[in-house]
Design a protein around this motif. Structure first.
Motif, PDB file in Angstrom:
ATOM      1  N   HIS A   1      25.147 -25.637  11.458  1.00 48.39           N
ATOM      2  CA  HIS A   1      25.815 -25.747  10.159  1.00 48.39           C
ATOM      3  C   HIS A   1      26.837 -26.906  10.179  1.00 48.39           C
ATOM      4  O   HIS A   1      27.064 -27.539   9.144  1.00 48.39           O
TER       5      HIS A   1
ATOM      6  N   ILE B   1      32.033 -24.571   0.332  1.00 48.55           N
ATOM      7  CA  ILE B   1      32.474 -23.795   1.497  1.00 48.55           C
ATOM      8  C   ILE B   1      31.197 -23.330   2.189  1.00 48.55           C
ATOM      9  O   ILE B   1      30.443 -22.517   1.636  1.00 48.55           O
ATOM     10  N   ILE B   2      30.928 -23.891   3.336  1.00 52.14           N
ATOM     11  CA  ILE B   2      29.712 -23.536   4.057  1.00 52.14           C
ATOM     12  C   ILE B   2      29.947 -22.230   4.802  1.00 52.14           C
ATOM     13  O   ILE B   2      30.797 -22.155   5.692  1.00 52.14           O
ATOM     14  N   GLU B   3      29.224 -21.204   4.377  1.00 50.70           N
ATOM     15  CA  GLU B   3      29.388 -19.873   4.970  1.00 50.70           C
ATOM     16  C   GLU B   3      28.550 -19.766   6.236  1.00 50.70           C
ATOM     17  O   GLU B   3      27.329 -19.875   6.190  1.00 50.70           O
TER      18      GLU B   3
END
Ligand code: RDL
Ligand code: RDL
Ligand code: RDL
Length: 154
Positions: free
Chosen positions: A122, A95-97
């Motif tokens: 991102h 999960i790319i924050e």
């Protein structure tokens, strides 16, 4: 098989970072399937992301949030971050924050630019993680940043 990407964002945020990221993802990989969910605030992101992984079959998720400037907001952001990491460990899925703290910039115009650019950069990271992991390895140790100029290697 078409890759499915989850996008989760908040109504608390003051900029539509998900929109910027979706535009960037589609530019680089037109065949991605994107599933978007919106929750009130950052602390609601972890379970929403976990559901995108477990119930919707997403291979990777991007989580967008904007922590406010107060001390309580920073605590909230840290709690949300911890939850996002827990959700990643529970599902063995990234999960790319993508968080932009409201006090990272002193005026709204610069904050908008930061949010737009961090979301897009991102999204580019996600494309690399999915399709070109060797490209990331080539960038190892290069002082990369998202939304601001890269710092560069020593
Ligand atoms: O579950 C409902 C809310 O508690 C949850 O949405 C929180 O994340 C909302 N929230 C705060 O309560 C707060 O004090 C947020 C912040 N600060 C914040 O800085 N950024 C948020 N939510 O996205
Ligand atoms: O999931 C995407 C990013 O949120 C994640 O890669 C973070 O670890 C990136 N990051 C920060 O967001 C930050 O505020 C890093 C730092 N600080 C840092 O000091 N060093 C990092 N990453 O390696
Ligand atoms: O040292 C200056 C910056 O690196 C520092 O302020 C970072 O913490 C900025 N930052 C965040 O606060 C954040 O929530 C970054 C990210 N996320 C991120 O994903 N990527 C960054 N910085 O390069």
């Amino acid at each position: 098989k078409m890759k499915r990407i989850g996008i989760c964002d908040t109504t608390f945020a003051r900029y539509d970072m998900a929109k910027a990221a979706i535009n960037e993802l589609k530019m680089h990989a037109p065949n991605l399937e994107i599933i978007r969910r919106t929750v009130p605030g950052v602390k609601d992101l972890p379970v929403a992301c976990k559901k995108l992984i477990e119930e919707e079959g997403c291979e990777i998720v991007m989580a967008f949030g904007m922590p406010g400037p107060e001390k309580i907001d920073k605590i909230c952001a840290h709690e949300a971050s911890t939850g996002l990491i827990q959700a990643q460990l529970m599902t063995n899925t990234h999960i790319i924050e993508v968080f932009v703290h409201e006090d990272e910039e002193s005026n709204p115009k610069d904050l908008k630019i930061l949010a737009e650019n961090r979301a897009r950069e991102h999204a580019q990271n996600v494309i690399k993680m999915l399709f070109k992991p060797e490209k990331l390895t080539r960038e190892a140790g290069m002082g990369m940043r998202e939304g601001k100029p890269d710092v560069g290697p020593l």
